[in-house]
Design an enzyme around this catalytic site. Structure first.
Site, PDB file in Angstrom:
ATOM      1  CG  HIS A 227      -0.608  -5.925  -1.720  1.00 42.15           C
ATOM      2  ND1 HIS A 227       0.535  -5.148  -1.691  1.00 42.15           N
ATOM      3  CD2 HIS A 227      -1.466  -5.292  -2.552  1.00 42.15           C
ATOM      4  CE1 HIS A 227       0.373  -4.093  -2.468  1.00 42.15           C
ATOM      5  NE2 HIS A 227      -0.833  -4.151  -3.003  1.00 42.15           N
TER       6      HIS A 227
ATOM      7  CE1 TYR B  98       0.488  -1.619 -11.742  1.00 41.15           C
ATOM      8  CE2 TYR B  98      -1.834  -1.248 -12.232  1.00 41.15           C
ATOM      9  CZ  TYR B  98      -0.849  -1.670 -11.359  1.00 41.15           C
ATOM     10  OH  TYR B  98      -1.193  -2.128 -10.112  1.00 41.15           O
TER      11      TYR B  98
ATOM     12  CE1 TYR C 287       1.266  -4.949 -10.662  1.00 44.55           C
ATOM     13  CE2 TYR C 287       3.310  -6.069 -10.107  1.00 44.55           C
ATOM     14  CZ  TYR C 287       2.439  -5.011  -9.931  1.00 44.55           C
ATOM     15  OH  TYR C 287       2.735  -4.027  -9.033  1.00 44.55           O
TER      16      TYR C 287
ATOM     17  CG  ASP D 148      -1.262  -1.172  -4.969  1.00 45.56           C
ATOM     18  OD1 ASP D 148      -0.548  -2.192  -5.004  1.00 45.56           O
ATOM     19  OD2 ASP D 148      -1.861  -0.725  -5.965  1.00 45.56           O
TER      20      ASP D 148
END
Length: 331
Positions: free
Chosen positions: A303, A238, A154, A105
């Protein structure tokens, strides 16, 4: 977990918590987690790899778990986080000139840029879930993601400071984390504003039905950490995406030159996003990662593939690293 040592390490102006196990002289394997995750995601790999003679080192990345958590998103750019990792390697690798790297990730993204910025430090990289996608000089990443997947994607929903934090805070933390880790949404991860986190007021967090691979003790561990820290640190990764895009302009067009093995679950939300399978298997990925040596799609895994299929993932990691070591000995 029993036998895993924990300590704090000063790096790059902050302090990171690391979990480690294995012989001090063993080849170092640096294990990097994603969001919303911690060193704990690697508990099975730490135990498995250390039993095979590696020295497994898993940090809580900045902003996560017991590591320092700067408040500004500008402290979470690729340059700063990779700076942490380079300093950490200098601290834990001793006389070893190169180390092995594993990332999942966000940890995969940071692994790609560690390979890009300092390839001479990495013997080989096992990447889970997120393939390397080179910088697009024509458009910032958040703008591109919004155009591709809409405002409710997201990453786009995470951009406004305080907004998603409020939505997280209004949810039952254990249900939220349980859904994130054990859910298997296919395709792009969408958080619709009218039901952002799939909340169901009738659920009882004390009676969550969990799959066999994710124990109540594991959920308790994650909940205890995020109750203390919240999600700001992880969300800042992010929010720094566009700033990282600006900072990495000098690497436009650069390719990953270190040996790479890529793994993903067949139900991974990244893998099942439109266009990703075609990129991974159609030659685009290999063109940007010329030393890509193997692609593994693990069946019946989502995931959190390293937690869902821990023995299989550990075996794949070890097999790749053994091949690299044997190849180096042949010269």
């Amino acid at each position: 977990m029993e036998g895993i040592d924990h300590r704090m390490v000063s790096v790059n102006g902050i302090t990171l918590h690391i979990a480690e196990k294995g012989p001090k002289e063993g080849p170092v394997v640096l294990l990097l987690h994603g969001f919303p995750d911690l060193w704990y995601t690697w508990r099975h790999q730490i135990t498995g790899l250390s039993s095979l003679g590696y020295r497994a080192v898993a940090p809580d990345l900045r902003g996560c778990g017991d590591s320092d958590s700067p408040e500004s998103f500008s402290d979470y750019t690729y340059l700063k986080v990779v700076g942490d990792l380079i300093a950490l390697l200098d601290s834990v690798a001793g006389d070893q000139e190169k180390v092995f790297l594993v990332g999942h990730d966000w940890g995969a993204i940071m692994g790609w840029f560690l390979c890009l910025f300092r390839p001479e430090k990495i013997k080989g990289f096992v990447c889970l879930s997120v393939p390397y996608i080179p910088r697009n000089p024509s458009v910032k990443p958040v703008q591109w993601l919004k155009a591709m997947f809409g405002d409710d994607y997201y990453v786009c929903r995470f951009q406004e400071p305080g907004k998603i934090e409020q939505e997280f805070a209004s949810s039952d933390l254990r249900i939220l984390l349980g859904n994130i880790f054990t859910g298997r949404p296919l395709g792009p991860a969408i958080l619709p504003k009218n039901n952002p986190l799939g909340k169901n007021p009738n659920l009882n967090s004390k009676n969550i039905e969990l799959p066999k691979w994710f124990s109540k003790e594991g959920l308790d561990f994650y909940a205890s950490k995020f109750e203390k820290t919240g999600f700001l640190g992880g969300l800042n990764y992010y929010r720094a995406l566009d700033l990282s895009w600006e900072h990495t302009a000098p690497w436009t067009g650069a390719k990953i030159q270190v040996p790479v093995k890529f793994m993903t679950g067949d139900f991974d939300t990244v893998y099942t996003t439109p266009g990703v399978k075609e990129y991974i298997h159609g030659g685009g990925f290999a063109a940007n990662v010329p030393n890509l040596q193997e692609i593994v799609v693990i069946q019946d895994a989502g995931h959190s593939v390293n937690q869902e299929k821990p023995q299989e993932v550990t075996a794949h990691i070890n097999d790749f690293f053994i091949k690299l070591q044997n190849k180096n000995k042949s010269f």
